[in-house]
Enzyme design. Structure first.
Site, PDB file in Angstrom:
ATOM      1  N   TYR A  82       1.543 -75.028  29.916  1.00 32.97           N
ATOM      2  CA  TYR A  82       0.874 -73.622  29.387  1.00 32.97           C
ATOM      3  C   TYR A  82       1.053 -72.602  30.309  1.00 32.97           C
ATOM      4  CZ  TYR A  82      -2.869 -70.882  27.664  1.00 32.97           C
ATOM      5  OH  TYR A  82      -3.389 -69.650  26.939  1.00 32.97           O
TER       6      TYR A  82
ATOM      7  N   PHE B 124      10.738 -46.362  13.160  1.00 29.29           N
ATOM      8  CA  PHE B 124      10.889 -47.720  12.484  1.00 29.29           C
ATOM      9  C   PHE B 124       9.429 -48.115  12.112  1.00 29.29           C
ATOM     10  CE2 PHE B 124      11.124 -52.148  12.740  1.00 29.29           C
ATOM     11  CZ  PHE B 124      12.018 -52.371  11.808  1.00 29.29           C
ATOM     12  N   THR B 125       9.430 -48.730  11.134  1.00 33.87           N
ATOM     13  CA  THR B 125       8.148 -49.097  10.403  1.00 33.87           C
ATOM     14  C   THR B 125       6.902 -49.479  11.312  1.00 33.87           C
ATOM     15  OG1 THR B 125       8.993 -51.242   9.938  1.00 33.87           O
ATOM     16  CG2 THR B 125       9.439 -49.560   8.264  1.00 33.87           C
TER      17      THR B 125
ATOM     18  N   ASP C 177      13.610 -48.738  22.505  1.00 30.41           N
ATOM     19  CA  ASP C 177      13.677 -49.783  21.558  1.00 30.41           C
ATOM     20  C   ASP C 177      15.018 -50.524  21.730  1.00 30.41           C
ATOM     21  OD1 ASP C 177      13.786 -51.721  19.455  1.00 30.41           O
ATOM     22  OD2 ASP C 177      12.943 -50.477  18.145  1.00 30.41           O
TER      23      ASP C 177
ATOM     24  N   LYS D 184      16.949 -60.092  16.582  1.00 25.19           N
ATOM     25  CA  LYS D 184      18.038 -59.305  16.133  1.00 25.19           C
ATOM     26  C   LYS D 184      19.293 -59.764  17.141  1.00 25.19           C
ATOM     27  CE  LYS D 184      14.768 -57.479  13.957  1.00 25.19           C
ATOM     28  NZ  LYS D 184      14.241 -56.314  13.981  1.00 25.19           N
TER      29      LYS D 184
ATOM     30  N   ARG E 231      15.047 -49.404   1.435  1.00 23.02           N
ATOM     31  CA  ARG E 231      14.809 -48.604   2.739  1.00 23.02           C
ATOM     32  C   ARG E 231      14.634 -47.217   2.268  1.00 23.02           C
ATOM     33  NH1 ARG E 231      11.821 -51.059   5.825  1.00 23.02           N
ATOM     34  NH2 ARG E 231      12.512 -52.246   7.544  1.00 23.02           N
TER      35      ARG E 231
ATOM     36  N   PHE F 273       5.910 -52.003   1.684  1.00 26.69           N
ATOM     37  CA  PHE F 273       7.003 -52.425   1.206  1.00 26.69           C
ATOM     38  C   PHE F 273       7.162 -53.908   1.155  1.00 26.69           C
ATOM     39  CE2 PHE F 273       9.163 -53.615   5.340  1.00 26.69           C
ATOM     40  CZ  PHE F 273       8.285 -52.721   6.215  1.00 26.69           C
TER      41      PHE F 273
END
Ligand SMILES: *Cc1c(COP(=O)(O)O)cnc(C)c1O
Length: 461
Positions: free
Chosen positions: A76, A128-129, A219, A262, A386, A453
């Site tokens: 944990y 970015f969303t 980011d 990614k 997009r 979306f």
């Protein structure tokens, strides 16, 4: 700009495990599409032949990563995989403190809650969303300060992700630096077509922000791909390693949000990395509420190990050359076929220009959504919209945002598809292009409140 020669990108791996794909008939696909409300996010994956919906969490892990999964220390607290991940983040990204999260948006949520006060403004190089939504939920207003070239799908600027320093300066003048807690800098810019930011631009952004005591939060989700573009396109970096360039990029920021799904070649995972102890301390507090203890942040030990090993592989020059080379290969074929798409080709995807592809459709008839549906029906290839659907609504006026770019994204998962899959994809797009005049638009019949979306439903007009 150097182009990537065919011979140099051949896959630097061989295939050890395969996953069979289901072939469907046109009729089956038409039915599946209708059932999915013409939204490719609502299709069942087993009805898809080549899945180019996203490169998020769809990567193929290596044997080295899978071996690491067996070394998961599922304690944990204080798992050894956490300490390994921390060491790799420090070594490759250069930040001091690490808070793991279940994926990128977990990190975005925390940094937004910690730094943004109601009424603040957060500039960024195109939105970015999830990033923008977390900024808005924290009471902030996002302001786009990307260079104008980014909004022009035909402009060949090598660094279309760059920030327009004048726009940033203007914002500081208009609202005052005290109301700008940080600038959110994406490298590469997903929504602009995977376009990179240059080292020089980030250096200047850093200098300007330092003058006004504004933090720079990167980011870094696709920063390794960005680093590779810098190596290819920016003077003075030709002989630097991707690893060195990555660290250089991060050195101009105060912290980063990261989706490991990614660049980092895993199926789940992310982190928030920081240099300031006070912010780290708050993040460590918040993560316990929303994700899990600060040494696992919603991840299993084995997930952290796979991500730590993914960092090592992701900066490998052969890997990144092949990854971007594959996308470029598809781009070159589409170019010879005269298909309109965003140029130059970005890091992770080809973005078809739906406004040019379907000029007879108005933007409120959802050209990109329509084209994505059409490509699936035509060939079983799954892409995503997009454009106006992804852009959502203006919270003040209630009207749609009308983005200049109306795109269909063909996103390439890392190490998953072969060159033959790429060829089939190009053929399918060509097929749809020949039929384009017969393609009719869509009408939205169900609209979710957030990130519409993902779950919106449509009917054919
Ligand atoms: C995917 C992505 C995110 C969000 O990460 P998730 O892991 O999907 O939550 C943020 N920024 C960029 C640039 C991304 O590509």
């Amino acid at each position: 700009m150097n182009s990537i020669k065919r011979r140099s990108w051949a896959e630097p791996f061989k295939i050890k495990v395969v996953e069979p794909l289901k072939m469907t008939t046109r009729e089956e696909r038409a039915n599946a599409l209708k059932e999915a409300g013409y939204n490719t996010f609502l299709l069942r994956s087993e009805d898809v032949y080549i899945d180019l919906l996203t490169d998020s969490g769809t990567n193929a892990m290596s044997d080295y990563q899978w071996a690491g999964m067996l070394l998961g220390d599922e304690a944990y607290a204080g798992s050894r995989n956490y300490y390994n991940l921390e060491a790799k983040v420090q070594e490759y990204y250069g930040y001091k403190y690490l808070v793991p999260t279940h994926q990128g948006r977990g990190a975005e949520h925390m940094i937004s809650q910690i730094l943004i006060k109601k009424g603040d403004f957060i500039p960024g190089n195109m939105y970015f969303t999830t990033t923008r939504l977390h900024q808005e939920l924290a009471g902030g207003t996002f302001v786009d300060v990307i260079i104008d070239e980014a909004h022009d799908p035909e402009n060949l600027h090598p660094f279309k992700g760059n920030i327009d320093l004048q726009k940033l300066e203007d914002l500081v003048k208009r609202v005052g630096a005290e109301r700008i807690p940080y600038i959110s800098v994406a490298a590469t810019v997903n929504m602009a077509g995977g376009q990179p930011i240059s080292m020089e631009n980030l250096r200047q952004v850093r200098a300007l922000c330092q003058k006004h005591s504004i933090r720079v939060i990167l980011d870094a989700t696709r920063a390794i791909e960005n680093a590779y573009f810098i190596k290819l396109r920016e003077k003075g970096y030709e002989s630097k390693s991707v690893k060195e360039i990555l660290k250089g990029l991060c050195s101009y920021s105060d912290g980063c949000t990261m989706s490991g799904k990614k660049d980092l070649l895993v199926n789940i995972g992310g982190f928030l990395a920081l240099n300031e102890w006070d912010i780290f301390e708050e993040a460590r507090n918040l993560v316990v509420v929303y994700e899990g203890l600060h040494t696992y942040g919603g991840l299993a030990g084995r997930d952290m190990e796979a991500m730590a090993r993914g960092i090592e592989e992701a900066v490998h020059e052969d890997h990144i050359r092949a990854r971007i080379g594959q996308v470029e290969y598809v781009g070159e074929k589409l170019k010879s076929a005269g298909i309109p798409f965003v140029q130059p080709v970005g890091g992770h995807a080809i973005f078809l220009d739906a406004k040019k592809f379907l000029p007879h459709l108005r933007q409120v008839e959802f050209p990109a959504q329509t084209l994505a549906a059409e490509l699936y029906e035509e060939s079983g290839i799954r892409s995503m919209e997009r454009g106006i659907v992804s852009a959502g609504r203006n919270k003040e006026t209630g009207d749609h945002y009308y983005p200049k770019l109306e795109l269909v994204r063909l996103t390439f998962p890392r190490r998953v598809y072969t060159q033959a899959h790429c060829d089939v994809t190009v053929e399918a797009v060509e097929e749809a292009y020949q039929q384009r005049e017969n393609i009719k638009g869509l009408n939205m019949v169900y609209e979710p409140k957030y990130l519409r979306f993902f779950q919106a439903r449509f009917e054919k007009l």
